[in-house]
Enzyme design. Structure first.
Site, PDB file in Angstrom:
ATOM      1  N   GLN A   1      -7.339  -2.084   4.482  1.00 58.99           N
ATOM      2  CA  GLN A   1      -6.345  -1.297   3.752  1.00 58.99           C
ATOM      3  C   GLN A   1      -7.016  -0.507   2.620  1.00 58.99           C
ATOM      4  OE1 GLN A   1      -2.149  -2.615   3.239  1.00 58.99           O
ATOM      5  NE2 GLN A   1      -2.725  -2.903   1.111  1.00 58.99           N
TER       6      GLN A   1
ATOM      7  N   LYS B   1     -20.221  29.816 -28.081  1.00 59.85           N
ATOM      8  CA  LYS B   1     -20.418  29.170 -26.797  1.00 59.85           C
ATOM      9  C   LYS B   1     -19.556  29.732 -25.672  1.00 59.85           C
ATOM     10  CE  LYS B   1     -22.668  25.921 -25.982  1.00 59.85           C
ATOM     11  NZ  LYS B   1     -22.593  24.513 -26.376  1.00 59.85           N
TER      12      LYS B   1
ATOM     13  N   SER C   1       0.831  -1.214   0.000  1.00 61.33           N
ATOM     14  CA  SER C   1       0.000   0.000   0.000  1.00 61.33           C
ATOM     15  C   SER C   1       0.862   1.259   0.000  1.00 61.33           C
ATOM     16  CB  SER C   1      -0.922   0.005   1.229  1.00 61.33           C
ATOM     17  OG  SER C   1      -0.167  -0.128   2.420  1.00 61.33           O
TER      18      SER C   1
ATOM     19  N   TYR D   1      -8.796  -6.238  13.191  1.00 55.57           N
ATOM     20  CA  TYR D   1      -8.255  -5.818  11.897  1.00 55.57           C
ATOM     21  C   TYR D   1      -8.379  -6.930  10.858  1.00 55.57           C
ATOM     22  CZ  TYR D   1      -5.196  -4.130   8.227  1.00 55.57           C
ATOM     23  OH  TYR D   1      -4.715  -3.718   7.015  1.00 55.57           O
TER      24      TYR D   1
ATOM     25  N   THR E   1     -40.972  26.133  -7.533  1.00 52.22           N
ATOM     26  CA  THR E   1     -41.162  24.760  -7.051  1.00 52.22           C
ATOM     27  C   THR E   1     -41.467  23.963  -8.312  1.00 52.22           C
ATOM     28  OG1 THR E   1     -43.532  25.004  -6.677  1.00 52.22           O
ATOM     29  CG2 THR E   1     -42.109  25.525  -4.805  1.00 52.22           C
ATOM     30  N   HIS E   2     -41.006  22.748  -8.387  1.00 50.16           N
ATOM     31  CA  HIS E   2     -41.130  21.928  -9.608  1.00 50.16           C
ATOM     32  C   HIS E   2     -40.521  22.646 -10.808  1.00 50.16           C
ATOM     33  CE1 HIS E   2     -44.206  19.617  -7.307  1.00 50.16           C
ATOM     34  NE2 HIS E   2     -44.514  20.815  -6.853  1.00 50.16           N
TER      35      HIS E   2
ATOM     36  N   GLU F   1     -20.287  22.375 -14.006  1.00 49.84           N
ATOM     37  CA  GLU F   1     -20.575  21.014 -14.481  1.00 49.84           C
ATOM     38  C   GLU F   1     -19.603  19.994 -13.893  1.00 49.84           C
ATOM     39  OE1 GLU F   1     -21.388  20.802 -18.839  1.00 49.84           O
ATOM     40  OE2 GLU F   1     -21.533  22.967 -18.643  1.00 49.84           O
TER      41      GLU F   1
ATOM     42  N   SER G   1     -16.130  26.485 -26.807  1.00 53.78           N
ATOM     43  CA  SER G   1     -16.308  25.246 -27.560  1.00 53.78           C
ATOM     44  C   SER G   1     -15.274  25.209 -28.680  1.00 53.78           C
ATOM     45  CB  SER G   1     -17.722  25.210 -28.139  1.00 53.78           C
ATOM     46  OG  SER G   1     -17.765  24.390 -29.287  1.00 53.78           O
TER      47      SER G   1
ATOM     48  N   LYS H   1      -8.182   3.774   2.594  1.00 51.64           N
ATOM     49  CA  LYS H   1      -7.446   5.034   2.432  1.00 51.64           C
ATOM     50  C   LYS H   1      -7.641   5.733   1.090  1.00 51.64           C
ATOM     51  CE  LYS H   1      -3.994   2.914   4.538  1.00 51.64           C
ATOM     52  NZ  LYS H   1      -4.873   2.112   5.431  1.00 51.64           N
TER      53      LYS H   1
ATOM     54  N   ASN I   1     -19.280  28.185 -21.895  1.00 48.94           N
ATOM     55  CA  ASN I   1     -19.845  27.073 -21.125  1.00 48.94           C
ATOM     56  C   ASN I   1     -19.490  27.125 -19.638  1.00 48.94           C
ATOM     57  OD1 ASN I   1     -20.940  25.958 -23.470  1.00 48.94           O
ATOM     58  ND2 ASN I   1     -19.043  24.841 -23.924  1.00 48.94           N
TER      59      ASN I   1
ATOM     60  N   ASN J   1      -1.633  -2.440  13.446  1.00 46.90           N
ATOM     61  CA  ASN J   1      -3.082  -2.226  13.499  1.00 46.90           C
ATOM     62  C   ASN J   1      -3.457  -0.964  14.284  1.00 46.90           C
ATOM     63  OD1 ASN J   1      -3.017  -4.584  12.114  1.00 46.90           O
ATOM     64  ND2 ASN J   1      -3.898  -5.856  13.741  1.00 46.90           N
TER      65      ASN J   1
HETATM   66  N1  ARG Z   1      -1.030  -1.282   5.377  1.00 44.79           N
HETATM   67  C1  ARG Z   1      -1.967  -1.735   6.350  1.00 44.79           C
HETATM   68  C2  ARG Z   1      -3.272  -0.938   6.190  1.00 44.79           C
HETATM   69  O1  ARG Z   1      -3.239   0.020   5.534  1.00 44.79           O
HETATM   70  C3  ARG Z   1      -1.452  -1.490   7.729  1.00 44.79           C
HETATM   71  C4  ARG Z   1      -1.944  -2.465   8.748  1.00 44.79           C
HETATM   72  C5  ARG Z   1      -1.476  -3.814   8.437  1.00 44.79           C
HETATM   73  N2  ARG Z   1      -1.740  -4.743   9.483  1.00 44.79           N
HETATM   74  C6  ARG Z   1      -1.653  -6.037   9.259  1.00 44.79           C
HETATM   75  N3  ARG Z   1      -1.886  -6.769  10.262  1.00 44.79           N
HETATM   76  N4  ARG Z   1      -1.388  -6.527   8.091  1.00 44.79           N
HETATM   77  O2  ARG Z   1      -4.283  -1.302   6.696  1.00 44.79           O
END
Ligand code: ARG
Length: 461
Positions: free
Chosen positions: A321, A282, A22, A316, A154-155, A289, A276, A324, A284, A109
């Site tokens: 993971q 145009k 990660s 955990y 309204t509407h 948007e 455009s 994030k 825009n 964890n």
């Molecule tokens: N990279 C892991 C995460 O983002 C960190 C925690 C990993 N813990 C484990 N027991 N593998 O969640």
């Protein structure tokens, strides 16, 4: 060899190495990870779990590593899986033996739980600050347009008269709620999970109060299983982001309508519009948007995390993971959208004459006409039916309530008098709507003052 390689006879398959890692996205939390480690190492030394010297060595090493990362001198490695193991490995390369003591009484964890919380905690004030700026723009536009009469809908059918100032304050109220939602979320997440260990705390005499305090949390979390399993703070944050984006998206939709030739209530500044490639005429509203379009990805982030969390047992699981990237993407999206949206609103030109024209054409004073009769003693329901007939008559004969001759009014009801024209003028219709929250001049000034106070209260901090 991996940090956890002791139990293994084989190297991780390259595919798994990539899949499991990660670091390419959690490297973003390097500062939080190092701050968490500094607090942990400090506490370990204070508690005599490691020696004072080792604790100091760790803290100095971590500070130097942080500076080097900030100076772009450090490269993270996929082989070290995530930010936590990258930092620990780099530190150990630099410090040797002391580095190997950092992870005493800690697990990734509780480490990831604290890092991620600190990261989100750090972004909320930035978003709130952007929203306060948006509120200032809305207050300014509202003040300039307290008397700019426009049709309320309204509407999407012309309904009753309001003012553009009144309209701006409607959105200002929505963004005030967004701000307080972020504040609430911040307050609830103000607990430190560090010291929960893998799931069951530690046999070392950790001082969780102390690490919480060092990291600026109000207190430690109260149950170790919950501490490492909980991502409510991120889900609440994503909910607040989603609701905010929903507001921005509705507002965008109105901007897009308002700057169409069919409405022309506003003109966007050239600097906030695009052309455009083929149609020379145009101009825009791409900013609005895109904000409306990006709302989808923030909702997507919320649904992603809710779905990741819905089926996993305590504590955990590696599924987590996946918490994030969705949060980071929502942060990036919100922080991209709010400032550009504020600037677009700040630079737009309001077209009061077109609003007035639209307000004059659509029988938006019909309720006022019924109210007029009701004030003359006609029961409202009868008055309502009478005015319905009047409107029908006007449409059939190409007239409006403002131009209809008095004889034709009186043919329907003798209760109509000369004063009906005054009562139905758009200015009267707005200025008489003095109920709390209504569009009357003084009432909108009061609403503006309230928003202004809300903003000022927070700007001082
Ligand atoms: N990279 C892991 C995460 O983002 C960190 C925690 C990993 N813990 C484990 N027991 N593998 O969640």
């Amino acid at each position: 060899m991996k940090l956890w390689g002791g139990r293994f006879d084989k190297e991780t398959d390259v595919l798994v190495n990539d899949f499991n890692s990660s670091i390419r996205f959690d490297a973003r939390m390097y500062r939080e990870d190092i701050e968490g480690s500094i607090a942990h190492a400090t506490m370990l030394g204070e508690q005599g779990i490691i020696s004072r010297e080792e604790s100091e060595q760790l803290v100095t090493g971590l500070r130097e590593l942080l500076a080097d990362i900030q100076a772009g001198k450090v490269e993270f490695s996929e082989d070290n899986e995530d930010i936590h193991m990258n930092v620990e490995t780099l530190l150990t390369q630099r410090l040797g033996a002391a580095g190997k003591r950092l992870h005493t009484g800690r697990s990734r964890n509780d480490q990831v739980a604290v890092d991620f919380r600190m990261y989100v905690r750090g972004e909320i004030p930035k978003i709130v600050k952007m929203l306060l700026e948006l509120e200032r723009v809305l207050v300014r536009q509202a003040e300039a347009n307290v008397d700019t009469v426009m049709p309320g809908y309204t509407h999407l059918q012309r309904a009753q008269p309001v003012t553009f100032g009144h309209y701006m304050i409607a959105y200002a109220n929505m963004f005030c709620r967004d701000i307080t939602r972020f504040e609430d979320c911040l307050e609830r997440m103000d607990e430190c999970p560090l010291g929960a260990g893998a799931l069951a705390g530690s046999t070392h005499p950790l001082d969780r109060q102390r690490t919480a305090e060092l990291l600026g949390f109000a207190r430690p979390t109260d149950n170790s299983l919950d501490s490492v399993s909980d991502r409510d703070f991120a889900i609440e944050f994503l909910s607040a982001c989603s609701i905010l984006m929903m507001h921005l998206s509705r507002f965008s939709e109105e901007i897009i309508l308002w700057c169409s030739w069919e409405f022309k209530f506003i003109d966007l500044d050239d600097a906030y519009s695009t052309g455009s490639s083929i149609m020379p005429q145009k101009k825009n509203p791409d900013v609005a948007e895109l904000v409306r379009g990006k709302t989808g990805r923030v909702y997507g982030s919320l649904i992603t995390l809710l779905t990741v969390m819905k089926g996993i047992p305590l504590a955990y699981n590696k599924d987590m993971q996946e918490d994030k990237e969705c949060v980071f993407d929502a942060i990036d999206t919100v922080e991209l959208c709010v400032p550009v949206f504020s600037a677009m609103l700040d630079t737009m030109t309001v077209r009061p004459e077109n609003m007035a024209k639209a307000a004059a054409g659509g029988f938006i004073n019909a309720t006022d006409c019924a109210d007029y009769l009701a004030k003359k003693g006609v029961p409202f329901r009868d008055a309502y039916t009478l005015v319905g007939r009047l409107v029908n008559h006007c449409i059939a004969t190409g007239q409006t309530l403002d131009t209809l001759p008095l004889e034709e009014y009186q043919a329907l009801s003798p209760a109509f008098g000369e004063d009906v024209y005054q009562a139905l003028s758009l200015n009267t219709c707005v200025s008489q709507r003095k109920t709390t929250g209504g569009p009357a001049h003084d009432e909108v000034l009061r609403q503006i003052a309230r928003i202004r106070a809300f903003v000022e209260e927070r700007s001082e901090q």
